[in-house]
Design an enzyme around this catalytic site. Structure first.
Site, PDB file in Angstrom:
ATOM      1  N   ARG A  74       5.507   6.056   4.002  1.00  0.00           N
ATOM      2  CA  ARG A  74       4.852   5.361   2.875  1.00  0.00           C
ATOM      3  C   ARG A  74       5.356   5.872   1.535  1.00  0.00           C
ATOM      4  NH1 ARG A  74       3.487   2.582  -0.366  1.00  0.00           N
ATOM      5  NH2 ARG A  74       1.483   1.647  -0.865  1.00  0.00           N
ATOM      6  N   GLY A 124      -7.845  -1.540  -1.919  1.00  0.00           N
ATOM      7  CA  GLY A 124      -8.826  -2.602  -2.104  1.00  0.00           C
ATOM      8  C   GLY A 124      -9.798  -2.301  -3.219  1.00  0.00           C
ATOM      9  N   LEU A 130      -0.179  -6.589  -1.845  1.00  0.00           N
ATOM     10  CA  LEU A 130      -1.119  -5.863  -2.692  1.00  0.00           C
ATOM     11  C   LEU A 130      -1.234  -4.396  -2.249  1.00  0.00           C
ATOM     12  CD1 LEU A 130      -3.023  -6.459  -5.029  1.00  0.00           C
ATOM     13  CD2 LEU A 130      -4.846  -6.770  -3.348  1.00  0.00           C
ATOM     14  N   ASP A 131      -1.169  -3.474  -3.199  1.00  0.00           N
ATOM     15  CA  ASP A 131      -1.353  -2.045  -2.939  1.00  0.00           C
ATOM     16  C   ASP A 131      -0.284  -1.460  -2.016  1.00  0.00           C
ATOM     17  OD1 ASP A 131      -3.660  -2.438  -4.384  1.00  0.00           O
ATOM     18  OD2 ASP A 131      -5.002  -2.318  -2.674  1.00  0.00           O
ATOM     19  N   GLU A 132       0.819  -2.192  -1.795  1.00  0.00           N
ATOM     20  CA  GLU A 132       1.806  -1.714  -0.839  1.00  0.00           C
ATOM     21  C   GLU A 132       3.158  -1.423  -1.475  1.00  0.00           C
ATOM     22  OE1 GLU A 132       1.606  -0.973   2.427  1.00  0.00           O
ATOM     23  OE2 GLU A 132      -0.548  -1.341   2.418  1.00  0.00           O
TER      24      GLU A 132
END
Lengths: 292, 292, 292, 292
Positions: free
Chosen positions: B220, C210, C236-238
């Site tokens: 990640r 989230g 999103l958020d990645e």
């Protein structure tokens, strides 16, 4: 908008106590509060030494209709509890803002950070006055609707300048914050003002006391630079420390970079120190502090 | 040699309390202690919500000849104070070491750090047993004069293995520490043992729950990796968190580097969590913890 | 006043390179620069794997009269070096500010921090536009002499709003910064704009992705909260993470306190990410980043 | 077991260079390496000042059959490149462990941490000797199969003791690590040994230089304590700093607690400094260091 703003509860009070340790102090205090219908919400107590140490206590309590009872409560506490244990104490409503004067020279980062935290409701203070020996930040401060007193200071005019400052502030403030104010306050001024003053020193005291700490840090090749918030005393850079922090620097950083890095630490450390002071978290223990 | 070792004072006791908040709790407790000649040395109290919240308290007190009075003190406290406020409480002598079993698989860093802190007198525990599903660390542990039980665990032998573990430990320990033990403990085992268990999870929970957290972190591309010490519950990785910390990683670090960096954080976080537990600093508040 | 401002040197350039690793790349690049009288002031190079990895390089060089030679230099580098090694590269004068649009909703802390760092010369950018779906911060932004476009966004008007935003910004900016902008940008918008976008997420991703991360953090009882600056992608958020940091919280902190604590981390993390991006320190390596 | 152990690649070499800055240095070095079939895996370069500064470079390269070519490579580099630019340089195989002597008095934490990191393969060194002025840690060290020389030192016997130490170590070690060795090494000893020495100082230098830093920290009421790893020079506590770190302390901590907290920082800081030195990451720049 500030989603984090929470109105202070007018029925919440705070009590700070310090005295010689001895038996029965907590029982006496908590019994006193209980008898008057006050509920203890949070408390921290510390005795510096189990034998012959000093006793320090901070209590947050909730009491119905506190504002109207507070004066009587304070008086009764003095008579019934404080005297018996020879306590120093301070009792006040948590919802009453601390009245603050901010002193600044030309660096804006600490000043603006405090003003900004105040405006967004993060810091329960009333900024009643900004005092500066330079005119530079006047416009900036005006946008926060705070009066700005430009009082130049030279070696010759210092006594007169301090007289003006004292006249301006006497009786109007509970705290003076030196947010990168590059002048030394005299003992006479501090005494006349009669309220505590917090200074931010741009080094990890006691390292690099004195002038040009970031230059000193670069020369010495340190890997961390720091900042120290402390109460102001007549001994320069020697007052009781409230908070300190550091930031990492490397060989890549020039003095200008280190100064910027340091500025971030300064504003954070000063904001924490002022917040804690205004939340009555800081007690003096000789030359050092208890921070609850 | 250990210059920092200080013998625990046998007259110091600790009292932990949790209950529904209400008026007069602190007064009742401090009055009780004062009446018996106990002096409060340190106390922390927190109510989670001023209205309808829960009350949590940790008191360190000093009482002459505590060891001989403790059983009576505890009984009287139960009868005179605890019952009235429907309290959960724990009272014990601060000088009595917590009896600990350490579970480990093959990574030695958390285990050795705890054993070393124990030997130098930093951690007031009695390590009564090391339990491992592997033989690897036997010699290492022997040098600390601690018995090492090698109890292999496979899917088939797990019930029998847990039975052996329980038999070995039942009534002999106050705390189980999973110092990188790679097996899940069943609810049945935890219930039978009847003492708390602390686990170190090698990630900043709830991120990277499950297996291979450092591999996940690398994939990640995170810039910090962490570790989490938590009480063990039947829900894997979901128990109340006691302590967490992080370390910085960069694109230069391979999974092996991240794992090493993480190992340093793991041992520090676990040591802090175990220390705080043994100093009675940790109270449960539903699924989270109060750490005084 | 800002004592730390240092004028950027117009003769300093930066070169960023990424390609498949292979022999002779550094020699080819440094030979090319040397032949044109450019002196390498700083360089960082990283190959992700000694065998079959990718090659990443950042070079800061100094070249007399760089501004007039830069276009030719770029063209020659493409022809003589980049093509041969199938490189992606970017070459530019370090003294040219990055043109930035700041998107914001109603929280001011990240926006003001960037504007303030820009004004004091800490951040080499031109803030050409602030875009908001709310009118709240208009006056604040005006004091920095930056145009403020209030473009409301609802589910129905989103396509039209994005069209307006794109029209406003197309060709005028090199970077979009989402300084707590609470709307998701569509892939279509990002593609049309054609410049990178950096977002600040108020959690330590991938934990608490989230909505409501600080509420989630409180519920889970974590001991640290964090913030993550990342490039915006359609997931999103990645997107690739540029920077992360954390702050310590405790059982005493309510969600409002955690939110304030988090806000401090957010503004610091976003400021670092934007600074590094504008200094050409960040290279993409698949889904993660190399930060030199 | 150690899952993180990765065997060092015998074909990887490291080159460190420092000299006056000037044009063409990187091109000359990378051209030299390329011509011999060496591939640059990682490199860091820094010039302290774009005009008239010093040039520092660290290159990690991979070259088939490096071990057999290394002596020739070094010789050719000296003749073809180093001489031309008046360079100081060091070239060596990354897989060859640094031979280390550990000096210790009675505190075990730094010593054991280094020995443990070495045993688990985290630190690429050969610990060839432990030297102590006390017998206390003999047994502990024996369990790591390292010879322990107990050489008492008094004011009178110091010259003789240093002679013994030098005789024991001369030609056998590449690095001396003072892992809480409470004796000052004389300049004569350092010169005779002819290898660098790293010391861990238990304070955040330059604060609290001298004896009893944790006592000084308590007296002064600081909120952070630190440790500093530095190269040893004849000027006590004044050598070039390699690494520093800090830990938070509070009014609750007694000197013993601060000492423990500090011990954790000491062992981490020393381990990082030794690791970086052995990975050839540290270059001297006058009185400070470049740490790549």
């Amino acid at each position: 908008m500030d989603a984090t703003r929470t109105l202070p509860d007018p029925e919440v009070g705070r009590l700070l106590v310090s005295c010689e340790d001895g038996p029965g102090i907590v029982a006496a205090i908590s019994g006193f509060l209980h008898a008057r219908g006050a509920n203890i919400v949070q408390s921290d107590q510390q005795t510096t030494d189990p034998v012959g140490g000093r006793f320090f206590l901070r209590i947050v309590f909730r009491m119905p209709e506190l504002p109207q009872w507070l004066p009587a409560l304070e008086e009764e506490f003095a008579a019934e509890v404080a005297e018996r244990f020879a306590m120093s104490f301070r009792m006040r409503a948590a919802s009453v803002p601390t009245r603050v004067a901010l002193f600044v020279s030309r660096y804006d980062h600490c000043l603006l950070d405090l003003l900004w935290r105040w405006r967004r409701g993060e810091l329960l203070v009333d900024v009643v006055q900004v005092v500066s020996n330079h005119p530079d930040l006047q416009k900036e401060v005006a946008s926060f609707d705070v009066p700005y007193a430009h009082i130049p200071v030279t070696r010759d005019t210092k006594p007169e300048a301090e007289r003006q400052q004292a006249e301006l502030l006497e009786g109007r403030v509970d705290l003076v914050v030196l947010a990168r104010y590059m002048q030394v306050l005299t003992g006479g001024f501090l005494e006349r003002i009669g309220v505590p003053a917090i200074n931010i020193h741009h080094s990890f005291l006691p390292a690099f006391a004195g002038a040009g700490p970031y230059e000193q840090a670069k020369t010495r090749g340190v890997k961390l630079v720091g900042a120290t918030a402390h109460y102001v005393t007549e001994d320069l850079d020697e007052g009781p420390i409230i908070e300190q922090d550091v930031a990492r620097v490397s060989h890549r950083d020039r003095v200008a970079d280190i100064t910027r890095r340091g500025a971030d630490v300064e504003r954070n450390v000063l904001a924490r120190a002022v917040t804690w002071h205004c939340e009555d978290r800081v007690l003096l223990d000789g030359h050092s502090t208890i921070v609850f």
